[in-house]
Design an enzyme around this catalytic site. Sequence first.
Site, PDB file in Angstrom:
ATOM      1  CB  CYS A  92      52.257 -75.473 -66.138  1.00 12.06           C
ATOM      2  SG  CYS A  92      53.259 -74.003 -66.487  1.00 12.06           S
ATOM      3  CB  THR A 109      53.607 -71.608 -62.564  1.00 10.54           C
ATOM      4  OG1 THR A 109      53.649 -71.140 -61.203  1.00 10.54           O
ATOM      5  CG2 THR A 109      52.960 -72.988 -62.602  1.00 10.54           C
ATOM      6  CG  LEU A 114      50.358 -67.790 -69.154  1.00 11.97           C
ATOM      7  CD1 LEU A 114      50.326 -68.224 -70.604  1.00 11.97           C
ATOM      8  CD2 LEU A 114      48.970 -67.301 -68.734  1.00 11.97           C
ATOM      9  CG  HIS A 115      50.227 -69.514 -61.893  1.00 14.85           C
ATOM     10  ND1 HIS A 115      51.444 -69.541 -61.240  1.00 14.85           N
ATOM     11  CD2 HIS A 115      49.755 -68.248 -61.750  1.00 14.85           C
ATOM     12  CE1 HIS A 115      51.692 -68.351 -60.725  1.00 14.85           C
ATOM     13  NE2 HIS A 115      50.688 -67.544 -61.023  1.00 14.85           N
ATOM     14  CG  ASP A 116      45.617 -72.524 -63.293  1.00 18.43           C
ATOM     15  OD1 ASP A 116      46.352 -72.905 -62.361  1.00 18.43           O
ATOM     16  OD2 ASP A 116      44.630 -71.778 -63.108  1.00 18.43           O
TER      17      ASP A 116
END
Length: 311
Positions: free
Chosen positions: A243, A193, A239-241
Amino acid sequence: MPQKIIIDTDPGQDDAVAILTALASPELQVLGITAVAGNVPLALTQVNARKVVELSGVDVPVYAGCDRPLARPLVTAEHVHGKTGLDGTDLPEPSVPLQDGHAVDFIIRTLRDHDAGSVTLVPVGPLTNIAEAFRRAPDIVARVQQIVLMGGAYFEVGNITPAAEFNIFVDPEAAAEVFASGMPLVVLPLDVTHKALTSADWIAGLRAMPNRTGPAVAGWTDFFERFDTEKYGSSGAPLHDPCTIAWLLQPDLFQGRRINVEIETEGRLTTGMTVADWWGVTDRPANALFLKDVDRDGLFALLTERLGRLP
């Protein structure tokens, strides 16, 4: 047939982007969204989840789940996400209702009602709801197709402590139980991320979209990227989530290894650490596909296209 998923979440601006991307994707059937305490307390995460669903214009039920970790006081992240958890874009109070019943009961019921191996769990917050469901109903564990989660880190170490990533740190006991469950796990850690960085051009493109979703995501991104750019000195924010959703849609965007991952619950300095045996130095069996690299441009092209489909 679309892939059936349940999104377990603690919105969070990047959680919101994940939810919106999933709801814009015909390849996925979102059976429900379950809220958990994490980035902000449960009273806010369940409202935020309903706001995001209303923004999407898609009919999907939202359930409230656990309001604290299994064995620890709740740690939150208003310093990143703002006092509401969705600072940056003001959305109205949602008319989308909060469903009766507990999120954990919804997870259990859904996994029992659908064919074994047909439902994927997508947790993008602390793993409390998932672990509690497995505790209450051990029979459902074998019915899960896979768990695709955002959490942990190895090469990037920690973002809430020197050793731990936030989602795992908030409820390491829950994470340890999920990682030991025997379920097929796909892990999107900070190692991936932190390569999924926003850019000024991407945000400007969202703001120029003729729908309401693009400008809303641009506002959220403007808000939360200030924390990461200051902390890491980067030109954008990870943008972590989203992914997790991108992996479900286009797994070829990502690269990683099947390895053993254990969760530290007792360390004096390392509680919540994902102990990832990337180099295979133990004889512990692999229990997760641990992803490390992403085609950043391909990822953001996918997100742009999907967000552009929404109202």
